[in-house]
Design an enzyme around this catalytic site. Structure first.
Site, short mmCIF file in Angstrom:
data_model
loop_
_atom_site.label_atom_id
_atom_site.label_comp_id
_atom_site.label_asym_id
_atom_site.label_seq_id
_atom_site.Cartn_x
_atom_site.Cartn_y
_atom_site.Cartn_z
N CYS A 144 0.82 -1.22 0.00
CA CYS A 144 0.00 0.00 0.00
C CYS A 144 0.85 1.27 0.00
O CYS A 144 0.35 2.35 -0.28
CB CYS A 144 -0.97 -0.01 1.18
SG CYS A 144 -2.20 -1.30 1.00
N ASN B 237 -9.99 -0.13 -1.37
CA ASN B 237 -8.53 -0.08 -1.30
C ASN B 237 -7.94 -0.71 -2.57
O ASN B 237 -7.98 -1.93 -2.73
CB ASN B 237 -8.06 -0.82 -0.04
CG ASN B 237 -6.55 -0.77 0.15
OD1 ASN B 237 -5.82 -0.30 -0.73
ND2 ASN B 237 -6.09 -1.25 1.29
N HIS C 267 -3.35 7.21 1.77
CA HIS C 267 -3.71 5.89 1.24
C HIS C 267 -5.13 5.57 1.71
O HIS C 267 -5.49 5.81 2.86
CB HIS C 267 -2.73 4.84 1.74
CG HIS C 267 -3.16 3.45 1.43
ND1 HIS C 267 -3.45 3.04 0.15
CD2 HIS C 267 -3.38 2.38 2.24
CE1 HIS C 267 -3.84 1.78 0.18
NE2 HIS C 267 -3.80 1.35 1.43
N1 COA Z 1 -19.10 -7.94 8.00
C1 COA Z 1 -19.54 -8.11 9.24
N2 COA Z 1 -18.73 -8.41 10.28
C2 COA Z 1 -17.42 -8.50 10.03
C3 COA Z 1 -16.89 -8.33 8.75
C4 COA Z 1 -17.78 -8.04 7.70
N3 COA Z 1 -17.38 -7.85 6.44
N4 COA Z 1 -15.56 -8.49 8.81
C5 COA Z 1 -15.26 -8.75 10.07
N5 COA Z 1 -16.39 -8.78 10.82
C6 COA Z 1 -16.54 -9.06 12.23
C7 COA Z 1 -15.36 -9.76 12.81
O1 COA Z 1 -15.46 -11.16 12.55
C8 COA Z 1 -15.49 -9.43 14.27
O2 COA Z 1 -16.43 -10.27 14.85
P1 COA Z 1 -16.13 -10.94 16.29
O3 COA Z 1 -15.95 -9.78 17.21
O4 COA Z 1 -17.33 -11.75 16.52
O5 COA Z 1 -14.86 -11.72 16.10
C9 COA Z 1 -16.07 -8.03 14.25
O6 COA Z 1 -16.62 -7.82 12.94
C10 COA Z 1 -15.05 -6.94 14.50
O7 COA Z 1 -13.94 -7.25 13.74
P2 COA Z 1 -12.66 -6.38 13.81
O8 COA Z 1 -11.58 -7.01 13.01
O9 COA Z 1 -12.40 -5.97 15.20
O10 COA Z 1 -13.21 -5.10 13.05
P3 COA Z 1 -12.47 -3.76 12.85
O11 COA Z 1 -13.25 -2.69 13.42
O12 COA Z 1 -11.02 -3.85 13.22
O13 COA Z 1 -12.54 -3.59 11.26
C11 COA Z 1 -11.14 -3.87 9.36
C12 COA Z 1 -11.97 -4.58 10.43
C13 COA Z 1 -10.45 -4.91 8.49
C14 COA Z 1 -12.05 -3.02 8.52
C15 COA Z 1 -10.09 -2.96 10.04
O14 COA Z 1 -9.42 -3.70 11.04
C16 COA Z 1 -9.08 -2.40 9.10
O15 COA Z 1 -9.40 -1.62 8.24
N6 COA Z 1 -7.80 -2.73 9.29
C17 COA Z 1 -6.73 -2.18 8.52
C18 COA Z 1 -6.73 -2.84 7.20
C19 COA Z 1 -5.79 -2.22 6.26
O16 COA Z 1 -5.56 -1.05 6.29
N7 COA Z 1 -5.28 -3.07 5.37
C20 COA Z 1 -4.54 -2.73 4.24
C21 COA Z 1 -3.17 -2.35 4.52
S1 COA Z 1 -3.03 -0.68 4.44
#
Ligand code: COA
Length: 328
Positions: free
Chosen positions: A112, A283, A253
């Site tokens: 990224c 993304n 980003h």
């Molecule tokens: N729909 C519904 N629920 C979802 C889901 C979806 N698409 N994806 C994950 N969940 C659930 C998880 O399973 C979790 O459930 P649980 O608590 O029962 O285990 C819950 O939602 C919370 O998950 P969590 O991972 O804590 O959510 P989050 O708030 O951290 O958001 C991301 C998840 C991936 C959006 C976030 O962590 C993120 O953006 N991370 C950075 C990613 C990134 O930048 N990547 C690229 C590199 S730059």
């Protein structure tokens, strides 16, 4: 002193629009969850073709904007984590598709942060005086490495390509002014592809175990990204004596709207000072930052003299920030 100025931009988004409702139709997710947790409403999928096609279309648009032919390009740098193949490089395929017969070039793997690393690299060729026209492209066909049945990652990414043209400028204070980049390989586990490389070559077993898709610990990445992207942006501001009032735009980003908002807040910026297109493209990895530049420029929202802070965080971990004074 010669600086590297961005003299043209081009963005290519495939036609196929995929709204959040598509994932609602077969995964345990909702449009509301995706919008509130990520800021994404829709993304684009490239149904036919590869990363080199995304990159070539974006490059063609930049060349058309500048009104020059492909034979004028000296060097092509393609930032990508989804190359068409291991070798030859995607840059070689773009060189051929464009007809850039006088260019050499290479791929750059910065995930990224790929575009930030590539822009830093391209700038060196211009300021050294050895190159006159360098195409810096960020392009990724993320659908080629996405597990469409994993709700944690399938909703996050999209396909896209965007390019900038770098040329020498003698105008003091314009162009790419400063860059700060970081690499920390201890972050590998949190975001990587398990197989297909020399550490774990492809076998029937790696395919069966879905080891050729993105593996991500989203929460772990989020925690470091939110700190890293803001820290490097503040470092760039400090080193260049920029206050929040001096900055026309943060160009972040586009991985998660909450990371973008938090970075803006720490920089003391209003959201009007932040380029955002994550809602429409998700993304697109190396393409996010140049796609924002191209869109805001073509909309007339980006003008000569604007101070921009470009910032990224990604797999590796990689992160970086660049100060650009817009010159077109
Ligand atoms: N729909 C519904 N629920 C979802 C889901 C979806 N698409 N994806 C994950 N969940 C659930 C998880 O399973 C979790 O459930 P649980 O608590 O029962 O285990 C819950 O939602 C919370 O998950 P969590 O991972 O804590 O959510 P989050 O708030 O951290 O958001 C991301 C998840 C991936 C959006 C976030 O962590 C993120 O953006 N991370 C950075 C990613 C990134 O930048 N990547 C690229 C590199 S730059």
């Amino acid at each position: 002193m010669t600086t590297a100025a961005i003299t043209a931009v081009g963005h290519y988004a495939p036609d196929h629009v995929v709204p959040n409702s598509y994932f609602e139709s077969y995964l345990d997710t909702t449009d509301a969850w995706i919008v509130t947790r990520t800021g994404i409403r829709e993304r684009r999928f490239l149904d036919e073709g590869a990363t080199s096609d995304l990159a070539t279309e974006a490059a063609k648009r930049a060349l058309a904007m500048r009104g020059i032919g492909p034979e004028e390009i000296d060097c092509i740098i393609v930032a990508t984590v989804t190359p068409d193949m291991f070798f030859p490089s995607t840059a070689a395929l773009v060189q051929h598709k464009l007809g850039a017969k006088n260019a050499w070039g290479f791929d750059l793997s910065g995930a990224c942060s790929g575009f930030i690393f590539a822009l830093t690299t391209g700038t060196q060729f211009i300021t050294a005086g050895t190159h006159k026209k360098v195409l810096v492209i960020g392009a990724d066909k993320m659908t080629s490495i996405m597990d469409m049945n994993d709700r944690n990652t399938a909703i996050l990414f999209g396909d896209g390509g965007a390019a900038v043209l770098l040329e020498p400028s003698e105008e003091e204070g314009y162009g790419v002014i400063d860059a700060i980049n970081f690499l920390d390989g201890s972050g590998m586990e949190a975001l990587h592809m398990k197989a297909g490389g020399s550490a774990r070559p492809t076998t029937a077993e790696t395919v069966e175990q879905k080891m050729h898709y993105i593996t991500q610990d989203g929460k772990a990445v989020f925690k470091v990204a939110v700190v890293g992207m803001a820290d490097v942006s503040l470092d760039i501001m400090k080193r260049n004596n920029l206050t929040s009032e001096d900055i026309a735009y943060l160009v972040p980003h586009q991985a998660n709207m909450r990371i973008i908002q938090s970075t803006a807040q720490r920089m003391g910026l209003d959201m009007e000072q932040v380029m955002v297109n994550i809602d429409r493209y998700g993304n697109t990895t190396a393409a996010t930052i140049p796609s924002c530049l191209a869109e805001y420029y073509s909309d007339g929202r980006l003008t000569r003299g604007d101070n921009l802070v470009l910032a990224s965080f990604g797999a590796g971990y990689t992160w970086g920030g660049i100060y650009v004074r817009w010159s077109i």
